[in-house]
Write a protein that holds these residues in place. Structure first.
Motif, short mmCIF file in Angstrom:
data_model
loop_
_atom_site.label_atom_id
_atom_site.label_comp_id
_atom_site.label_asym_id
_atom_site.label_seq_id
_atom_site.Cartn_x
_atom_site.Cartn_y
_atom_site.Cartn_z
N ASN A 246 3.56 -21.15 13.35
CA ASN A 246 4.10 -21.87 12.06
C ASN A 246 3.17 -21.71 10.82
N THR A 247 2.35 -20.42 10.67
CA THR A 247 1.57 -20.31 9.65
C THR A 247 2.39 -19.45 8.76
N LEU A 248 2.35 -20.05 7.53
CA LEU A 248 3.19 -19.28 6.44
C LEU A 248 2.40 -18.06 6.13
N HIS A 249 3.18 -16.91 6.19
CA HIS A 249 2.71 -15.63 5.92
C HIS A 249 3.64 -14.44 5.31
N GLY A 250 3.13 -13.67 4.97
CA GLY A 250 4.15 -12.51 4.21
C GLY A 250 3.40 -11.21 3.85
N SER A 251 3.67 -10.23 3.34
CA SER A 251 2.80 -9.20 2.75
C SER A 251 3.60 -8.30 1.94
N ALA A 252 2.96 -7.76 0.96
CA ALA A 252 3.60 -7.12 -0.28
C ALA A 252 3.86 -5.81 0.10
N SER A 253 4.54 -4.92 -0.80
CA SER A 253 4.78 -3.58 -0.34
C SER A 253 3.62 -2.65 -0.46
N ASN A 254 3.98 -1.52 -0.22
CA ASN A 254 2.65 -0.63 -0.23
C ASN A 254 3.10 0.48 -1.11
N ILE A 255 2.54 0.43 -2.42
CA ILE A 255 2.54 1.67 -3.27
C ILE A 255 1.24 2.41 -3.23
N SER A 256 0.20 1.96 -2.44
CA SER A 256 -0.71 2.83 -2.41
C SER A 256 -0.61 4.05 -1.61
N PRO A 257 -1.51 5.15 -1.68
CA PRO A 257 -1.12 6.36 -0.60
C PRO A 257 -1.58 5.78 0.77
N TRP A 258 -2.19 4.86 0.97
CA TRP A 258 -2.59 4.54 2.36
C TRP A 258 -1.56 3.89 3.43
N PRO A 259 -1.10 4.41 4.39
CA PRO A 259 -0.22 3.59 5.20
C PRO A 259 -1.06 2.61 5.82
N ARG A 260 0.08 1.64 6.16
CA ARG A 260 -0.39 0.46 7.07
C ARG A 260 0.53 0.45 8.20
N ALA A 261 -0.21 0.44 9.60
CA ALA A 261 0.64 0.26 10.63
C ALA A 261 -0.08 -0.81 11.60
N ASN A 262 0.98 -1.53 12.46
CA ASN A 262 0.29 -2.36 13.36
C ASN A 262 1.23 -2.76 14.29
#
Ligand code: 6CS
Ligand code: FE
Length: 307
Positions: A246-262
């Protein structure tokens, strides 16, 4: 009109937005397994609704997991399945669901005691996988996830009865302030935000790309952020974030050159199996929400990577 026991965590009905106090514990008594967390870590999880464990997996393990996820994200056999969710307006892969069954390595990962025993310690019981997925946010084009509580969706759309589940996110790339790291609202797990709007049919097809129903209203969101702030988790690949359902969360878009994967695993207590979805909704498919028969997870006895 028949009167039935009202659901404390009702949401997406005709009523206006509301904030309801959580009834369940955050850390449950009677832990199962090796109990990897110490008292102060448990306290931190209980207070904030999340906990970062830096560098839980080594470089070799991260490389193997990332290779696995990248291979799946270009495998035509996987891309043709419903498990692969692509971004709106492009064919870029956003998420691959059910990865703990599509990949043998991730099947082992979800049973790795470094993560499984944290889940069993916090949830105070045996657990199973309610949902698993890999999220990909490539450099320049990766898209955001708007603010939400996972439990709101799992309660309404999957019929999860109680707040007795958690997410475990294994970072497969470094997460920095620029590449769209997970942002959490400390303390927000203590309040349930009842959302407005009515769930459309087959909502998951839209919501997994861009969620518009079951997201908190701006006033409630501001209130909880005023109380707890926002924490963006920056950490090295191989680190793991555990957060309450139930923890509120989110994430912004990635306009950096570094990929994010999880890789995300949602562990649910075996005492908290899902029932019928609320409001007569059609159950979501099995690759998004486990229902019926499931294996109870047992810890892996050997290393994650087989030689
Ligand atoms: O609908 C769900 O189950 C999910 N949606 C989001 C945005 N996060 C968690 C979960 O994978
Ligand atoms: Fe989520």
């Amino acid at each position: 009109m028949t009167v039935t026991m009202s659901d404390l965590y009702t949401s997406r009905t005709e009523r206006t937005a509301a904030i309801v106090s959580r009834q369940e514990p955050v850390v449950y008594p009677d832990p199962v397994g090796s109990q990897p967390l110490n008292k102060s870590q448990l306290r931190e999880y209980e207070d904030n609704g999340f906990l970062l464990l830096p560098d839980l997996f080594n470089a070799q393990e991260v490389q193997a997991l990332l290779g696995n996820v990248e291979a799946m994200s270009t495998d035509p056999g996987i891309l043709s399945r419903e498990e692969a969710v692509v971004e709106k307006g492009s064919q870029a892969v956003r998420s691959i669901f059910r990865v703990h069954e599509l990949s043998e390595l991730i099947a082992r990962l979800v049973r790795d005691p470094r993560v499984l025993d944290v889940a069993r310690q916090i949830l105070g019981s045996d657990v199973y996988v309610h949902q698993s997925r890999a999220n990909l946010k490539p450099g320049f084009t990766g898209k955001e996830f708007y603010w939400h509580s996972d439990f709101e969706t799992w309660h309404i759309e999957d019929g999860m009865p109680q707040m007795r589940a958690l997410s475990c996110s294994v970072l497969l790339t470094d997460n920095n302030v620029c590449n769209g790291p997970l942002m959490l609202v400390p303390g927000s797990h203590r309040q349930f935000i009842s959302c407005t709007g009515q769930t459309p049919d087959n909502h998951y097809k839209e919501s997994l790309r861009k969620q518009e129903y079951g997201v908190p209203d701006p006033i409630s969101l501001r209130l909880l952020v005023d109380q707890g702030g926002i924490e963006a988790i920056t950490a090295k690949a191989g680190s793991v974030i555990f957060f309450d359902c139930n923890t509120l969360h989110g994430s912004a878009s990635n306009i950096s050159p570094w990929p994010r994967a999880n890789v995300f695993t949602v562990y649910n207590s075996v005492e908290n199996c899902v029932g019928d979805p609320k409001q007569g909704l059609t159950p979501r498919p099995a690759h998004v929400a486990t229902r019926g028969q499931f294996p109870v997870l047992t810890p892996l006895s050997g290393p994650l990577l087989e030689s």
